[in-house]
Design a protein around this motif. Sequence first.
Motif, PDB file in Angstrom:
ATOM      1  N   TYR A 174      34.860  86.776  12.280  1.00  0.00           N
ATOM      2  CA  TYR A 174      33.847  85.772  12.715  1.00  0.00           C
ATOM      3  C   TYR A 174      33.108  86.790  13.515  1.00  0.00           C
ATOM      4  O   TYR A 174      31.611  86.641  13.809  1.00  0.00           O
ATOM      5  N   CYS A 175      33.571  87.797  14.477  1.00  0.00           N
ATOM      6  CA  CYS A 175      32.734  88.771  15.143  1.00  0.00           C
ATOM      7  C   CYS A 175      31.738  89.516  13.962  1.00  0.00           C
ATOM      8  O   CYS A 175      30.480  89.761  14.584  1.00  0.00           O
ATOM      9  N   SER A 177      29.849  83.799  17.284  1.00  0.00           N
ATOM     10  CA  SER A 177      30.465  83.896  18.520  1.00  0.00           C
ATOM     11  C   SER A 177      31.276  82.969  18.904  1.00  0.00           C
ATOM     12  O   SER A 177      32.539  82.895  19.521  1.00  0.00           O
ATOM     13  N   ASP A 178      30.807  81.497  18.806  1.00  0.00           N
ATOM     14  CA  ASP A 178      31.605  80.469  19.264  1.00  0.00           C
ATOM     15  C   ASP A 178      32.815  80.158  18.694  1.00  0.00           C
ATOM     16  O   ASP A 178      33.826  79.902  19.088  1.00  0.00           O
ATOM     17  N   ARG A 179      32.811  80.505  17.314  1.00  0.00           N
ATOM     18  CA  ARG A 179      34.072  80.494  16.512  1.00  0.00           C
ATOM     19  C   ARG A 179      35.124  81.472  16.666  1.00  0.00           C
ATOM     20  O   ARG A 179      36.349  81.296  16.679  1.00  0.00           O
ATOM     21  N   VAL A 181      30.250  91.072  20.305  1.00  0.00           N
ATOM     22  CA  VAL A 181      29.659  89.523  19.631  1.00  0.00           C
ATOM     23  C   VAL A 181      28.904  88.766  20.918  1.00  0.00           C
ATOM     24  O   VAL A 181      27.779  88.180  20.825  1.00  0.00           O
ATOM     25  N   SER A 182      29.318  88.805  22.043  1.00  0.00           N
ATOM     26  CA  SER A 182      29.034  88.102  23.121  1.00  0.00           C
ATOM     27  C   SER A 182      27.793  88.817  23.486  1.00  0.00           C
ATOM     28  O   SER A 182      26.570  87.934  24.055  1.00  0.00           O
ATOM     29  N   ALA A 183      27.706  90.060  23.658  1.00  0.00           N
ATOM     30  CA  ALA A 183      26.292  90.845  24.119  1.00  0.00           C
ATOM     31  C   ALA A 183      25.449  90.641  23.094  1.00  0.00           C
ATOM     32  O   ALA A 183      24.072  90.416  23.619  1.00  0.00           O
ATOM     33  N   HIS A 184      25.548  90.618  21.806  1.00  0.00           N
ATOM     34  CA  HIS A 184      24.666  90.421  20.670  1.00  0.00           C
ATOM     35  C   HIS A 184      24.158  88.931  20.705  1.00  0.00           C
ATOM     36  O   HIS A 184      22.879  88.745  20.426  1.00  0.00           O
ATOM     37  N   ALA A 185      25.033  88.042  21.264  1.00  0.00           N
ATOM     38  CA  ALA A 185      24.614  86.689  21.389  1.00  0.00           C
ATOM     39  C   ALA A 185      23.994  86.376  22.717  1.00  0.00           C
ATOM     40  O   ALA A 185      23.140  85.202  22.924  1.00  0.00           O
ATOM     41  N   GLY A 186      23.568  87.313  23.613  1.00  0.00           N
ATOM     42  CA  GLY A 186      23.001  87.247  24.910  1.00  0.00           C
ATOM     43  C   GLY A 186      23.941  86.427  25.953  1.00  0.00           C
ATOM     44  O   GLY A 186      23.268  85.672  26.796  1.00  0.00           O
ATOM     45  N   LYS A 187      25.188  86.179  25.651  1.00  0.00           N
ATOM     46  CA  LYS A 187      26.027  85.083  26.481  1.00  0.00           C
ATOM     47  C   LYS A 187      26.528  86.175  27.534  1.00  0.00           C
ATOM     48  O   LYS A 187      27.525  86.759  27.538  1.00  0.00           O
ATOM     49  N   TRP A 228      25.290  97.191  26.839  1.00  0.00           N
ATOM     50  CA  TRP A 228      25.099  96.083  27.162  1.00  0.00           C
ATOM     51  C   TRP A 228      24.255  95.990  28.667  1.00  0.00           C
ATOM     52  O   TRP A 228      23.249  95.361  28.984  1.00  0.00           O
ATOM     53  N   PHE A 229      24.509  97.146  29.445  1.00  0.00           N
ATOM     54  CA  PHE A 229      23.780  97.342  30.504  1.00  0.00           C
ATOM     55  C   PHE A 229      22.492  97.928  30.185  1.00  0.00           C
ATOM     56  O   PHE A 229      21.627  97.703  31.202  1.00  0.00           O
ATOM     57  N   LYS A 230      22.361  98.707  29.113  1.00  0.00           N
ATOM     58  CA  LYS A 230      21.157  99.193  29.054  1.00  0.00           C
ATOM     59  C   LYS A 230      20.063  98.183  28.166  1.00  0.00           C
ATOM     60  O   LYS A 230      18.968  98.646  28.263  1.00  0.00           O
ATOM     61  N   SER A 231      20.552  97.032  27.793  1.00  0.00           N
ATOM     62  CA  SER A 231      19.964  95.855  27.047  1.00  0.00           C
ATOM     63  C   SER A 231      18.962  95.228  27.976  1.00  0.00           C
ATOM     64  O   SER A 231      19.199  95.003  29.162  1.00  0.00           O
TER      65      SER A 231
END
Length: 585
Positions: A229-230, A235-237, A263-269, A298-301
């Motif tokens: 899934y990742c 992400s939800d799955r 996967v959370s970072a890529h999804a903006g969650k 993540w911190f740089k995004s």
Amino acid sequence: MLQRTSVSPIFSRTSSPLLLMVITRRIPLISFLQHSYHTFHRPSILSYHHHHHPFALPVKFTSRRAEFCSLISSAATRIRKSSPTVTNRVSGRETKAQRKAARNSPEGQLRVKIDMCSKSGDLTEALRLYDEARRDGIPVTQHLYNVLLYLCSSSNAGSFSDLGLKRGFEIFQQMVIDKIDPNEATFTNAARLAAGLEDPDMAFDLVKQMKDFDIPPKLRSYGPALFGYCEKEMSDRAYDVYLHMNETGVVAEEAELSALLKVSAHAGKGDRVYEMIHRLRATVRQVADSSMEIIEDWFKSEGGGKIGLGKWDERKVREGIVKGGGGWHGQGWLGNGLWRVTRTQVDDEGVCRCCGEKLVCIDIDPRETEHFASALSSLACKKEVKSDFIRFQEWLRRHGPFDAVVDGANISLINQQHFNFHQLNNVVNQLREMSPSKRFPLIILHKSRVTGGPAQHPKNQALLERWMKSGALYATPPGSNDDWYWLYAAVSFKGLLVTNDEMRDHLFQLLGTSFFPRWKEKHQVRLSVSTSGLKLHMPPPYSIVIQESEKGSWHVPMTTDDDLATPRQWLCATRQRAERHTHSQ
């Protein structure tokens, strides 16, 4: 995605139409498994009703997973109510001749050869042996089926081959036909085959079915679904799998948490990123370089800079820090705006060389230490001769407490080719000078070190006699593991433990990953030996763990080898501009 335009002749001869649909990706493996399962009955779970062959039944394609999940659940309930559980017991009184005969039998020789293929990763040879065994009528056991499924599901060093997938499903079908009960390894290997078809739904359904067979899943059982899934950024799955893991008591480790973090970072969650970083803090404390890169990204995004509170309640943040024991508050991202992200070091006092913030030392609850000492005692009594360990505990009550405990064998052999009593004595004397009571530390040595070898030298005998008269030396009995002794003494006295032992072998894995790393960080003293002499490296005055400050900044330590000369790398993340916050009235 694997495409099938044809099926090999050997597969065509041995496979049913349903199985071929599985192989050509038209029916997922879970449907195949569940369709077969609803005709099974115990005690042999994978056995057939006598009145029809399950693979000849028609299969509906619409809503197939929901239909089959309902079907297998009702079947499993009926089976548990109507059929007794049968267990196979192997006699513990098997004679040497019987064991030799079993090894030399065709079945025994087959196991040896296929196990060797497993060690070398030789799928082709394992399949040849399997085909030869079936042709010769040699029974294939559950163990060998699982080994074959493992090789098929992990062929080509992780990149799934057509051969591995085709034969893997064929072997799984034959396991069903042979009425071999599945176990956790069966389901996990089947899930890996599903991963080879890039179908994490199928892999997850397999894990969920294990409950119907009364088989508890392991961490590895969830990997194919979670990572699948990742990789697809579903992400939800992926969170559904993580939730299922929590419900079954399976604890995610760094690899799984890092995948969820990415996967959370890529999804903006942002909330999920926050949660996963805190799970890493609680579970692994320090992160590998691969995890550090995900956190750094993540911190740089741009998304990381947009998420956060412009105002917050200082009182609630402080209360969260106190409640959490220090080093984090759990109130969410504080501040807003872009982050300043730097890889840096922390000085001996725990001050970040980048932002100047001082890291905290997170206290250990004394009740946790007492509970750990009790658990350690129970475990040691099971692994050691109980009377020997109880005698040691009584000795400690008479001669303790001690400010420090020394792993004598380890300290005597650091940078030495032979056991060096002089080096051990230097460390003992340094510790005695540091002690408020000026008492000797407790020295743990195996009895053979006290009576033989260098111990017979007159100077060393004089040292040993001095320590014995002072009640500072305990000789562990023959056949014992002195690790249990020095660790228990240090924990029970809440003192320092002097050893360079990395404490990572099987014994220490039994102690778990929650309390023990925190205790070790605060109590282990290490020794370095150089031309300038011996140096004791005391525990740091701060905790080497992911830390979240009440100002909203973050410090993330990277895992390092136990090389005292290599400074640990930290990630420092602070907001680039000042934040506004509010005091609670």
